[in-house]
Design a protein around this motif. Sequence first.
Motif, PDB file in Angstrom:
ATOM      1  N   UNK A  83       0.811  -1.213   0.000  1.00  0.00           N
ATOM      2  CA  UNK A  83       0.000   0.000   0.000  1.00  0.00           C
ATOM      3  C   UNK A  83       0.847   1.267   0.000  1.00  0.00           C
ATOM      4  N   UNK A  84       2.030   1.186   0.588  1.00  0.00           N
ATOM      5  CA  UNK A  84       2.837   2.396   0.785  1.00  0.00           C
ATOM      6  C   UNK A  84       4.069   2.476  -0.122  1.00  0.00           C
ATOM      7  N   UNK A  85       4.233   1.527  -1.042  1.00  0.00           N
ATOM      8  CA  UNK A  85       5.490   1.469  -1.783  1.00  0.00           C
ATOM      9  C   UNK A  85       5.715   2.698  -2.666  1.00  0.00           C
ATOM     10  N   UNK A  86       4.667   3.327  -3.146  1.00  0.00           N
ATOM     11  CA  UNK A  86       4.816   4.514  -4.003  1.00  0.00           C
ATOM     12  C   UNK A  86       4.272   5.770  -3.333  1.00  0.00           C
ATOM     13  N   UNK A  87       4.260   5.779  -2.014  1.00  0.00           N
ATOM     14  CA  UNK A  87       3.618   6.887  -1.307  1.00  0.00           C
ATOM     15  C   UNK A  87       4.468   8.145  -1.229  1.00  0.00           C
ATOM     16  N   UNK A  88       5.776   8.010  -1.394  1.00  0.00           N
ATOM     17  CA  UNK A  88       6.650   9.177  -1.324  1.00  0.00           C
ATOM     18  C   UNK A  88       6.636   9.870   0.018  1.00  0.00           C
ATOM     19  N   UNK A  89       6.541   9.131   1.091  1.00  0.00           N
ATOM     20  CA  UNK A  89       6.466   9.701   2.437  1.00  0.00           C
ATOM     21  C   UNK A  89       7.813  10.267   2.876  1.00  0.00           C
ATOM     22  N   UNK A  90       7.805  11.299   3.698  1.00  0.00           N
ATOM     23  CA  UNK A  90       9.056  11.847   4.245  1.00  0.00           C
ATOM     24  C   UNK A  90       9.800  10.799   5.069  1.00  0.00           C
ATOM     25  N   UNK A  91      11.104  10.971   5.191  1.00  0.00           N
ATOM     26  CA  UNK A  91      11.961   9.994   5.864  1.00  0.00           C
ATOM     27  C   UNK A  91      11.536   9.685   7.296  1.00  0.00           C
ATOM     28  N   UNK A  92      11.163  10.672   8.134  1.00  0.00           N
ATOM     29  CA  UNK A  92      10.787  10.340   9.514  1.00  0.00           C
ATOM     30  C   UNK A  92       9.590   9.394   9.595  1.00  0.00           C
ATOM     31  N   UNK A  93       8.616   9.573   8.698  1.00  0.00           N
ATOM     32  CA  UNK A  93       7.437   8.698   8.703  1.00  0.00           C
ATOM     33  C   UNK A  93       7.815   7.309   8.203  1.00  0.00           C
ATOM     34  N   UNK A  94       8.613   7.261   7.132  1.00  0.00           N
ATOM     35  CA  UNK A  94       9.052   5.970   6.590  1.00  0.00           C
ATOM     36  C   UNK A  94       9.798   5.147   7.643  1.00  0.00           C
ATOM     37  N   UNK A  95      10.655   5.825   8.403  1.00  0.00           N
ATOM     38  CA  UNK A  95      11.465   5.128   9.405  1.00  0.00           C
ATOM     39  C   UNK A  95      10.583   4.446  10.452  1.00  0.00           C
ATOM     40  N   UNK A  96       9.563   5.137  10.905  1.00  0.00           N
ATOM     41  CA  UNK A  96       8.667   4.571  11.923  1.00  0.00           C
ATOM     42  C   UNK A  96       7.899   3.386  11.360  1.00  0.00           C
ATOM     43  N   UNK A  97       7.390   3.530  10.133  1.00  0.00           N
ATOM     44  CA  UNK A  97       6.625   2.442   9.518  1.00  0.00           C
ATOM     45  C   UNK A  97       7.515   1.224   9.294  1.00  0.00           C
ATOM     46  N   UNK A  98       8.765   1.455   8.863  1.00  0.00           N
ATOM     47  CA  UNK A  98       9.684   0.343   8.655  1.00  0.00           C
ATOM     48  C   UNK A  98       9.998  -0.381   9.954  1.00  0.00           C
ATOM     49  N   UNK A  99      10.049   0.370  11.062  1.00  0.00           N
ATOM     50  CA  UNK A  99      10.280  -0.265  12.362  1.00  0.00           C
ATOM     51  C   UNK A  99       9.101  -1.172  12.730  1.00  0.00           C
ATOM     52  N   UNK A 100       7.883  -0.693  12.490  1.00  0.00           N
ATOM     53  CA  UNK A 100       6.697  -1.510  12.779  1.00  0.00           C
ATOM     54  C   UNK A 100       6.720  -2.774  11.924  1.00  0.00           C
ATOM     55  N   UNK A 101       7.045  -2.620  10.652  1.00  0.00           N
ATOM     56  CA  UNK A 101       7.088  -3.769   9.738  1.00  0.00           C
ATOM     57  C   UNK A 101       8.147  -4.766  10.189  1.00  0.00           C
ATOM     58  N   UNK A 102       9.307  -4.265  10.658  1.00  0.00           N
ATOM     59  CA  UNK A 102      10.374  -5.161  11.123  1.00  0.00           C
ATOM     60  C   UNK A 102       9.907  -5.985  12.321  1.00  0.00           C
ATOM     61  N   UNK A 103       9.181  -5.362  13.233  1.00  0.00           N
ATOM     62  CA  UNK A 103       8.642  -6.099  14.372  1.00  0.00           C
ATOM     63  C   UNK A 103       7.635  -7.151  13.898  1.00  0.00           C
ATOM     64  N   UNK A 104       6.793  -6.772  12.940  1.00  0.00           N
ATOM     65  CA  UNK A 104       5.790  -7.708  12.421  1.00  0.00           C
ATOM     66  C   UNK A 104       6.459  -8.914  11.774  1.00  0.00           C
ATOM     67  N   UNK A 105       7.516  -8.666  11.024  1.00  0.00           N
ATOM     68  CA  UNK A 105       8.217  -9.772  10.376  1.00  0.00           C
ATOM     69  C   UNK A 105       8.903 -10.672  11.396  1.00  0.00           C
TER      70      UNK A 105
END
Length: 389
Positions: free
Chosen positions: A223-245
């Motif tokens: 859903x977010x691969x082409x969202x162009x989000x700023x780095x601070x938001x991307x970093x938080x989402x990637x942390x959540x995804x890492x925990x999920x994985x």
Amino acid sequence: MNQYRLPVGLKDYYGSRLDTKEQLRHYLFQRFDQLGYHKIQTPLLEYEPVFSEYETESRDLYRVLEADGNVLTIRPDLTLPIARFLSTTNVALPNKFSYVGEFMQRHREYQGFEREQTQAGIELVGYPSTKAEFECLTIINQINQDWFDNSLVIELGSVDLAEAVLDQVTKDHDQRRAIKQALFQKNLPVYEKLIEPYSAGPIGTFLKEWPWLFGSSAEIEELLKDSGLPAPIKKIIQQIIAFAQFITNLPGQSVMIDLASKAPQKYYTGLIFKAYTAQSNQYVISGGRYDQLLANVNSKNIPAVGMGINIQMMAELISPATPASRVEIYCQQDQLFAAQQLVNQHVNYELSLADSLREARSLAHQHQRQLMILNEKGELINDLENRTN
């Protein structure tokens, strides 16, 4: 008899449900002991300032007036008293604490809760590493395996995400609070109206999709691969995804991500997690990181992670344990000491307190227990055998 009714939102526990609650207490303390947690028990009553920073709805608090005029509060939370304890003692940190206790909140009955709840929990204080969150998640997984047959789903979110998103939108405190409230309450008409002025901005697309950003880590990434989000938001989402994985590697564990998830408590600051089953619309377990809580009581930021486990809800959701078959021993008055020796030697034996064999049979039938009789020779025989002879 109306004056003897319980108030709405309170409940008596008896029999198998109470047995299950006690088994859960024992299981959780044993599990926490194995992992090196120190037990802590705080009083049911505290001074109100312990909670006032985070309990904005003061009408939800129960208060007790002392003889000297001081007002005490029945605790509505079990983490805040531990923060108070740490601020007034010299306990070495970092450290890990575990507890089981009761708390009370008014008006919970209108939300489907009982006013009085029994909660077990852990607090990992002084640990900035994400290993603290991982430990909590592995404990949830173990509970899932041992008690829920892997039906518990872990849901992940982050308090930091909402703040990072709104930093890109507005600095107005009231506006930020209104957007978060509408988002967390899923009040979509109000939310859509509030974000309308920002919909053409750099994260306008994300704002529009935000309430629906719920799913597996793979679905969120897509859903977010082409969202162009700023780095601070991307970093938080990637942390959540890492925990999920990470969680998907735990035995039998299901995990979902909710990027519009509300924090279980106001003092959480980072990753938050909840565990629920399809059988209930309430969370069985919830927790997260709260790095700023202790700064409010001792003016020093100390990293911490904690979680609470709703024992009452667990007892309602899991099947009551099947009790071991019980045996009642009937004997004559002069055989009481011999009968008691047998009771002491067998954990499922108990002394029949009936004065006659007829009464003993009636009570055994009523209690759904086997009846055995100590005969004149000192032999223990089954009552069915006795009646056929």
